[in-house]
Design a protein around this motif. Structure first.
Motif, PDB file in Angstrom:
ATOM      1  N   VAL A 166       7.718  10.415  -0.222  1.00  0.00           N
ATOM      2  CA  VAL A 166       8.040   9.853  -1.340  1.00  0.00           C
ATOM      3  C   VAL A 166       7.334   8.486  -1.070  1.00  0.00           C
ATOM      4  O   VAL A 166       7.613   7.674  -0.096  1.00  0.00           O
ATOM      5  N   ASP A 167       6.192   8.425  -1.965  1.00  0.00           N
ATOM      6  CA  ASP A 167       5.562   7.022  -1.830  1.00  0.00           C
ATOM      7  C   ASP A 167       6.155   5.645  -2.504  1.00  0.00           C
ATOM      8  O   ASP A 167       6.875   6.080  -3.420  1.00  0.00           O
ATOM      9  N   ASP A 168       6.587   4.663  -1.781  1.00  0.00           N
ATOM     10  CA  ASP A 168       7.132   3.421  -2.202  1.00  0.00           C
ATOM     11  C   ASP A 168       6.435   2.506  -2.613  1.00  0.00           C
ATOM     12  O   ASP A 168       6.388   1.413  -2.398  1.00  0.00           O
ATOM     13  N   CYS A 169       5.597   2.996  -3.725  1.00  0.00           N
ATOM     14  CA  CYS A 169       4.753   1.658  -4.733  1.00  0.00           C
ATOM     15  C   CYS A 169       3.744   1.345  -3.784  1.00  0.00           C
ATOM     16  O   CYS A 169       3.434   0.114  -3.906  1.00  0.00           O
ATOM     17  N   SER A 170       3.103   2.383  -3.236  1.00  0.00           N
ATOM     18  CA  SER A 170       1.705   1.984  -2.308  1.00  0.00           C
ATOM     19  C   SER A 170       0.682   1.303  -3.184  1.00  0.00           C
ATOM     20  O   SER A 170       0.742   1.691  -4.665  1.00  0.00           O
ATOM     21  N   ASP A 171      -0.360   0.825  -2.793  1.00  0.00           N
ATOM     22  CA  ASP A 171      -1.511   0.381  -3.783  1.00  0.00           C
ATOM     23  C   ASP A 171      -2.052   1.724  -4.170  1.00  0.00           C
ATOM     24  O   ASP A 171      -1.886   2.655  -3.833  1.00  0.00           O
ATOM     25  N   ILE A 172      -2.459   1.663  -5.430  1.00  0.00           N
ATOM     26  CA  ILE A 172      -2.919   2.645  -6.438  1.00  0.00           C
ATOM     27  C   ILE A 172      -3.948   3.431  -5.616  1.00  0.00           C
ATOM     28  O   ILE A 172      -3.990   4.709  -5.777  1.00  0.00           O
ATOM     29  N   GLU A 173      -5.095   2.879  -5.024  1.00  0.00           N
ATOM     30  CA  GLU A 173      -5.747   3.565  -4.207  1.00  0.00           C
ATOM     31  C   GLU A 173      -5.360   4.576  -3.322  1.00  0.00           C
ATOM     32  O   GLU A 173      -5.752   5.739  -2.858  1.00  0.00           O
TER      33      GLU A 173
END
Length: 136
Positions: free
Chosen positions: A36-43
């Motif tokens: 679950v990614d917690d809103c990392s940079d889009i790249e």
């Protein structure tokens, strides 16, 4: 054989996240890996997505807003399908010896197994004699 889910909360960690489960990905004891990614940079998220799309055991999710560390762990666990789950921070590495130790233990719903050493270098062995019992 009981199968385990691995729940990996992550934030702005692409390579470390993939490295964290790489050694056990093909282990038959692992049913799924939930990241679950917690809103990392889009790249960074895009890089994760490109790799995870090729890995059938991996379920990659992205929060709509940043939940922060502990709520993201809860989110990762909540999306697991197995009765048993390993919470794995994305900056640690799980290997076969870790799974072997888990499978040597008695399995019951009132026990939480907590490692006393996490790779690469988190040493909690001074606390390893502490036991927490849940339930009535």
């Amino acid at each position: 054989m009981k199968q385990i889910s691995i729940a990996i909360p992550t934030y702005n960690r692409y390579e470390m996240t993939i490295e964290s489960f790489y050694e056990v990905y093909n282990d038959e004891r692992i049913k799924e890996i939930v990241i679950v990614d917690d809103c990392s940079d889009i790249e960074i998220f895009t890089n994760l997505l490109n790799i995870c799309d090729k890995l059938s055991k991996v379920k990659l999710l992205r929060n709509k807003r940043n939940l922060d560390c502990y709520f993201n762990k809860h989110e990762a666990i909540s999306n697991c399908d197995s009765d048993y789950c390993i919470i794995l921070d994305s900056d640690n590495i799980i290997d076969k010896s870790y799974l072997d130790k888990i499978y040597e233990q008695e399995w019951d719903e009132d026990t939480i197994l907590m490692p006393d050493f996490a790779k690469p270098n988190f040493d909690y062995r001074e606390y390893s004699d502490l036991t927490l019992h849940l339930g009535n």
